[in-house]
Design an enzyme around this catalytic site. Structure first.
Site, PDB file in Angstrom:
ATOM      1  N   GLY A  25       1.800   5.904   4.444  1.00 38.47           N
ATOM      2  CA  GLY A  25       0.833   6.244   5.246  1.00 38.47           C
ATOM      3  C   GLY A  25      -0.372   5.469   5.284  1.00 38.47           C
ATOM      4  O   GLY A  25      -1.459   5.898   5.680  1.00 38.47           O
ATOM      5  N   SER A  26      -0.527   4.647   4.174  1.00 41.11           N
ATOM      6  CA  SER A  26      -1.653   3.700   4.374  1.00 41.11           C
ATOM      7  C   SER A  26      -2.053   2.913   5.568  1.00 41.11           C
ATOM      8  O   SER A  26      -3.239   2.570   5.853  1.00 41.11           O
ATOM      9  CB  SER A  26      -1.787   2.783   2.987  1.00 41.11           C
ATOM     10  OG  SER A  26      -0.675   1.821   3.302  1.00 41.11           O
ATOM     11  N   GLY A  27      -1.033   2.861   6.442  1.00 40.06           N
ATOM     12  CA  GLY A  27      -1.234   1.906   7.595  1.00 40.06           C
ATOM     13  C   GLY A  27      -0.634   0.496   7.602  1.00 40.06           C
ATOM     14  O   GLY A  27      -0.951  -0.425   8.505  1.00 40.06           O
TER      15      GLY A  27
ATOM     16  N   SER B  91       6.239  -1.968  -1.681  1.00 39.33           N
ATOM     17  CA  SER B  91       6.331  -2.756  -2.919  1.00 39.33           C
ATOM     18  C   SER B  91       5.440  -2.318  -3.975  1.00 39.33           C
ATOM     19  O   SER B  91       4.304  -3.026  -4.370  1.00 39.33           O
ATOM     20  CB  SER B  91       6.040  -4.149  -2.616  1.00 39.33           C
ATOM     21  OG  SER B  91       5.119  -4.407  -1.800  1.00 39.33           O
TER      22      SER B  91
ATOM     23  N   SER C 228       2.494  -0.735   8.488  1.00 36.66           N
ATOM     24  CA  SER C 228       3.141  -1.291   9.507  1.00 36.66           C
ATOM     25  C   SER C 228       2.287  -1.362  10.622  1.00 36.66           C
ATOM     26  O   SER C 228       2.570  -2.064  11.464  1.00 36.66           O
ATOM     27  CB  SER C 228       4.164  -0.322   9.869  1.00 36.66           C
ATOM     28  OG  SER C 228       5.198  -0.439   8.845  1.00 36.66           O
TER      29      SER C 228
ATOM     30  N   GLY D 290       0.878  -1.266  -0.140  1.00 36.45           N
ATOM     31  CA  GLY D 290      -0.090   0.035  -0.069  1.00 36.45           C
ATOM     32  C   GLY D 290       0.809   1.195   0.142  1.00 36.45           C
ATOM     33  O   GLY D 290       2.150   1.240   0.129  1.00 36.45           O
TER      34      GLY D 290
END
Length: 200
Positions: free
Chosen positions: A36-38, A107, A40, A33
């Site tokens: 900042g998509s979340g 990725s 991690s 993603g």
């Protein structure tokens, strides 16, 4: 550079034996993603839930890996490909040990994710698309990267001046802008239970 003088050494203890000892099926949760998509955050939450269930798991976070193993790589397209190649090989070793592995990387290229999948046995690669609109990612901007990218201070930034190939058919589709982190994490754990990677 690969040499012709190395031969794969088969170990006495097999992958299946290690998995049976851990009472789980090894797999690779490949989180992808935008920044900042979340990725991690969700991956960490899943790892915590797996730990509570006494599962054997490990999270390979993109930033953490770049502090060591991939510390010599930049962010050009070529470097991103090598980054994914290396982490794919590391993840495969973890799977051989019977571990449930999570990788949290942007990725951005579908071809690289396909390469990672091709290294594993059928069904072991689980693509987790953290689907968050770029507008939301920019609002979050936890590391201030979008601001720098918009100002031209960072080049080859995914979603701004570098391509992101949206997964066409991910095994798990997560929307962090619509659900809590806890709900997103539980969605992924439920998938693992339903597919019998872990026990209920």
């Amino acid at each position: 550079m690969k040499t012709d003088n190395t031969v794969w050494h088969d170990q006495q203890v097999t992958k299946q034996q290690r998995a049976e000892l851990k009472k789980q099926k090894p797999c690779l949760l490949w989180y992808t993603g935008l920044s900042g998509s979340g990725k991690s955050t969700v991956a960490n939450a899943v790892d915590a839930l797996l730990f509570e269930r006494t599962c054997h798991s490990y999270l390979l976070d993109g930033d953490n890996v770049r502090h060591g193993l991939n510390g010599d790589l930049g962010f050009s397209d070529e470097a991103r490909v090598e980054n994914i190649r290396r982490i794919s090989e590391v993840a495969k070793l973890f799977l051989d040990a019977g571990v449930i592995v999570s990788t949290a990387f942007i990725s951005p290229f579908a071809s690289d994710r396909a390469m990672a999948k091709a290294k594993l046995e059928q069904g072991e690669f689980i693509e987790v698309f953290i689907d968050t609109p770029i507008e939301v990612c920019e609002q979050r901007d936890p590391k201030g990267l979008y601001k720098k990218a918009r100002a031209g201070e960072i080049k080859d930034f995914t979603g701004i001046d570098s391509t992101y190939d949206v997964p066409e058919s991910p095994q798990i589709h997560v929307k962090t802008a619509e659900q809590s982190i806890e709900a997103c994490a539980q969605q992924i754990v439920n998938y693992l239970i339903e597919r019998q990677f872990i026990s209920s």
